[in-house]
Design a protein around this motif. Structure first.
Motif, mmCIF file in Angstrom:
data_model
loop_
_atom_site.group_PDB
_atom_site.id
_atom_site.type_symbol
_atom_site.label_atom_id
_atom_site.label_comp_id
_atom_site.label_asym_id
_atom_site.label_seq_id
_atom_site.Cartn_x
_atom_site.Cartn_y
_atom_site.Cartn_z
ATOM 1 N N TRP A 7 38.230 67.403 45.335
ATOM 2 C CA TRP A 7 37.751 68.857 45.118
ATOM 3 C C TRP A 7 37.595 69.263 46.484
ATOM 4 N N ALA A 8 38.179 70.444 46.741
ATOM 5 C CA ALA A 8 37.840 71.157 48.031
ATOM 6 C C ALA A 8 36.879 72.393 47.614
ATOM 7 N N GLY A 39 42.098 69.268 44.520
ATOM 8 C CA GLY A 39 43.012 68.949 45.499
ATOM 9 C C GLY A 39 43.456 67.547 45.365
ATOM 10 N N TRP A 91 35.005 68.599 51.510
ATOM 11 C CA TRP A 91 35.744 67.715 50.625
ATOM 12 C C TRP A 91 35.102 66.728 49.714
ATOM 13 N N ILE A 105 36.147 74.252 54.922
ATOM 14 C CA ILE A 105 36.306 73.431 53.442
ATOM 15 C C ILE A 105 35.607 72.293 53.615
ATOM 16 N N VAL A 118 45.273 71.566 48.686
ATOM 17 C CA VAL A 118 44.514 72.208 47.755
ATOM 18 C C VAL A 118 45.167 73.291 46.893
ATOM 19 N N ASP A 119 44.919 73.318 45.513
ATOM 20 C CA ASP A 119 45.614 74.406 44.671
ATOM 21 C C ASP A 119 45.367 75.409 45.331
#
Lengths: 290, 366
Positions: free
Chosen positions: B281-282, B244, B360, B358, B258-259
């Motif tokens: 990154w998530a 992300g 991070w 989430i 986030v993807d």
């Protein structure tokens, strides 16, 4: 069907054990039985009288010379055992606890080096070392430590003990080493962790757990040394003569095989009694609880 | 309470060229149940052995009750250890094992015997005193080792993977018993384990170790919900990780994309290692996401994807779902409630999640 099957299984079993069984029978049981039977017969000049008699045992037990030799054999073997095991334990301990694991087999290999030469040659070498003009005396005189050669070294019980202790050292080191190797090292850490010093840990954990190896070493050294013939013959002198030498004299020089057999049976009984005392007595002291 | 019962300050340990511990700072409070958790080779056992006195520090200080332990051998330390192999003396009875450390105590014979029986009762082995130690089962040996250590009333009890050799049922039983015992005696426990579940169940605090360093020291809930690094996140439970990007950063949190999940707001405490503008990154836990069944409505965020794998556990079903626009499957766990179907592999599904769950990670590498 089952009958035939089990029968052929049994036959197969007998066939498998037959060679060692025959070997054990003809080379161990038969000679042993012969000695036992012979000890109840008597020698009449050139022939053997085959009537049952206890006369040989009576003579063997009443003559002070035989008693002295048997008692001396036990004493010399006992002293040899004590010396050997006391010297073997530290060596086994060192190899097991202080030699890096990958070098242990090399050390054990080196310890077996005395076996590479014949037993007889090793005994002769001790003669060269301990003798009147031998290596030890010449060296000590050369260094000025002593003025004249020491005579208590050779041709007496001391020299027999020294020679036997050297010859049997590997026999004592190996079983003790194996029993020390089997000790889980975390047990020693646990003892330390529970407040015991290194010395107390040795007494409370290492020694009891090594006991089976020590007992094995005692028996392995004691049993063959009681009946040793070569060493007392070569380095023993009159004070170092043992029962096996007398048995040899009876058989080959005095031609009294029945008396020699009786002496042999008595020597075997003595060994049996001592072995039982050692394995049961010491075993009970340290045996794991039921 | 006056200060930590154990204080480790800059502890280093090297064996020749190999650095096993690279600077450990750790304060352990009295009566605490602390777990050293990490994969094998992370140095957790070495750290425990340093506290026990079986290893010397290469550098740094280890204080127990304020006393420097440098040069103090294991037998003089107020610590006792339960060994991984239990190290129960095979040549002694159960009672003799438990009484092993009492040799120099001034108690009379009868008092010692009563104390041993009491300790055996505490670990559920009352009446076993006369048994031979070598005839015990693994679980019983474990208890003997525990009684043998606790009878000396140590300041700290050290447990080196004590449960790893037990079967699952027995292990779970011992976990709750150990916890109960620790509360009962009030002694500080330090447990070494590689089992994250065990660590979560038992500890007041967990120190997660990687490569000779403590990666995170936190109570179980915080460790699970807010791991500081991806390594910790992946070691504790299952963590789905998606690439992300931080779009905006403010005092009230960060705005990320986030993807597969799209945009989300993340509270500052959900980014424990900090966040800066750029990629990262998530992380999202399987149980904070849901598979939406046909017709189900939700006010949470929703994405669509395809079920790549179904793993049925009886009480739970784990779905691996590949969200549209991503290539890595996300694991989603669902309780198998009555009337809830189990989806087939290859099925299309909607997935909902809670943005608050989430975490991070502002790290560069995967």
């Amino acid at each position: 069907m089952a009958f035939w099957q089990s029968r052929s299984e049994t036959t197969k079993g007998y066939a498998t054990v037959a060679p060692p069984l025959l070997y054990a029978f003809f080379l161990l049981a038969v000679p042993l039985g012969a000695v036992l039977v012979l000890s109840f017969w008597s020698q009449e000049f050139q022939t053997i009288d085959r009537t049952f008699t206890l006369a040989n045992y009576r003579e063997a037990l009443s003559d002070p010379l035989y008693r002295l030799l048997l008692w001396r054999s036990v004493k010399i073997a006992g002293a040899t055992t004590i010396v050997t095991v006391l010297l073997a334990f530290p060596i086994a301990y060192f190899v097991s606890f202080h030699v890096p694991p990958h070098k242990k087999s090399l050390w054990i290999f080196l310890i077996t080096i005395p076996f590479w030469t014949s037993y007889l040659i090793r005994v002769f070498l001790w003669k060269v070392i301990l003798g009147y003009g031998g290596v030890l005396n010449s060296a000590l005189m050369g260094l000025g430590v002593i003025d004249e050669p020491m005579t208590f070294l050779l041709y007496n019980a001391n020299s027999v003990v020294i020679t036997l202790a050297h010859a049997f050292a590997p026999f004592a080191i190996l079983p003790i080493f194996v029993s020390l190797e089997k000790i889980d090292r975390s047990l020693l850490e646990a003892s330390r962790d529970l407040g015991e010093s290194t010395a107390m840990t040795f007494l409370r954990v290492t020694l009891p757990l090594a006991a089976p190896g020590v007992i094995a070493a005692i028996l392995i050294v004691f049993i063959p040394t009681v009946g040793d013939y070569v060493t007392p013959r070569l380095v023993g002198g009159p004070d170092g003569t043992m029962i096996a030498n007398m048995i040899q004299v009876q058989f080959l020089q005095l031609s009294n095989a029945p008396l020699g057999s009786a002496l042999a049976v008595l020597a075997m009984l003595t060994v049996t009694v001592v072995a039982l005392i050692v394995s049961l007595g010491i075993g009970r002291l340290v045996r794991a609880p039921k | 309470m006056t200060g930590p019962i154990i204080k480790l300050d800059g502890v280093h340990k090297s064996y020749g060229e190999v650095d096993v511990l690279k600077g450990i700072d750790l304060d352990i409070a009295e009566g605490e149940f602390l777990t050293l958790l990490g994969p094998s080779g992370c140095g957790k056992t070495t750290l425990l052995r340093i506290i026990a006195g079986f290893e010397e520090v290469t550098d740094g200080v280890c204080l127990i009750s304020g006393r420097d332990m440098a040069g103090v051998p294991a037998n003089k330390r107020p610590t006792n250890m339960v060994f991984q192999s239990y190290a129960v003396f095979p040549h002694l009875t159960v009672a003799q094992n438990v009484a092993f450390g009492l040799r120099r105590s001034k108690l009379g014979k009868a008092e010692k015997a009563a104390k041993v029986e009491e300790a055996l009762g505490m670990v559920g082995l009352g009446g076993y005193g006369a048994r031979a130690a070598h005839a015990l089962s693994g679980g019983q040996r474990q208890r003997v080792a525990l009684a043998r250590a606790l009878i000396l009333e140590p300041t700290v009890l050290l447990l080196d993977e004590p449960l790893s050799a037990l079967d699952r049922k027995l292990r779970e039983q011992m976990q709750s018993e150990l916890r109960r015992l620790q509360r009962q005696v009030g002694i500080t426990f330090i447990l070494v384990t590689h089992d994250q579940e065990e660590a979560l169940i038992m500890s007041d605090r967990i120190a997660v170790m990687f490569g000779g360093r403590i990666a995170q020291l936190a109570p179980p809930q915080e460790l699970y919900r807010r791991p500081r690094t991806l390594d910790v996140a992946r070691f504790i439970g299952v963590m789905n990780v998606l690439p992300g990007e931080v779009k905006e950063k403010g005092p009230a949190g960060i705005e990320v994309r986030v993807d597969g999940l799209g945009r989300a707001r993340i509270e500052p405490e959900q980014a424990p290692s900090g966040a800066r503008i750029g990629t990262g990154w998530a992380g999202i836990r399987p149980e904070t996401m849901s598979v939406l069944f046909a017709g189900e409505q939700t006010d949470r965020s929703v994405a669509e994807g395809e079920v790549a794998e179904v793993t049925y556990y009886g009480d739970m079903t784990y779905y691996d779902v590949i969200l549209d626009g991503t290539d890595r499957p996300l694991t989603i766990s669902m309780k198998n409630l009555i009337g809830r179907e189990v989806l087939e592999r290859g099925a299309r599904t909607r997935v909902s999640w809670d943005a608050r769950s989430i975490v991070w990670f502002g790290e560069e590498a995967v």
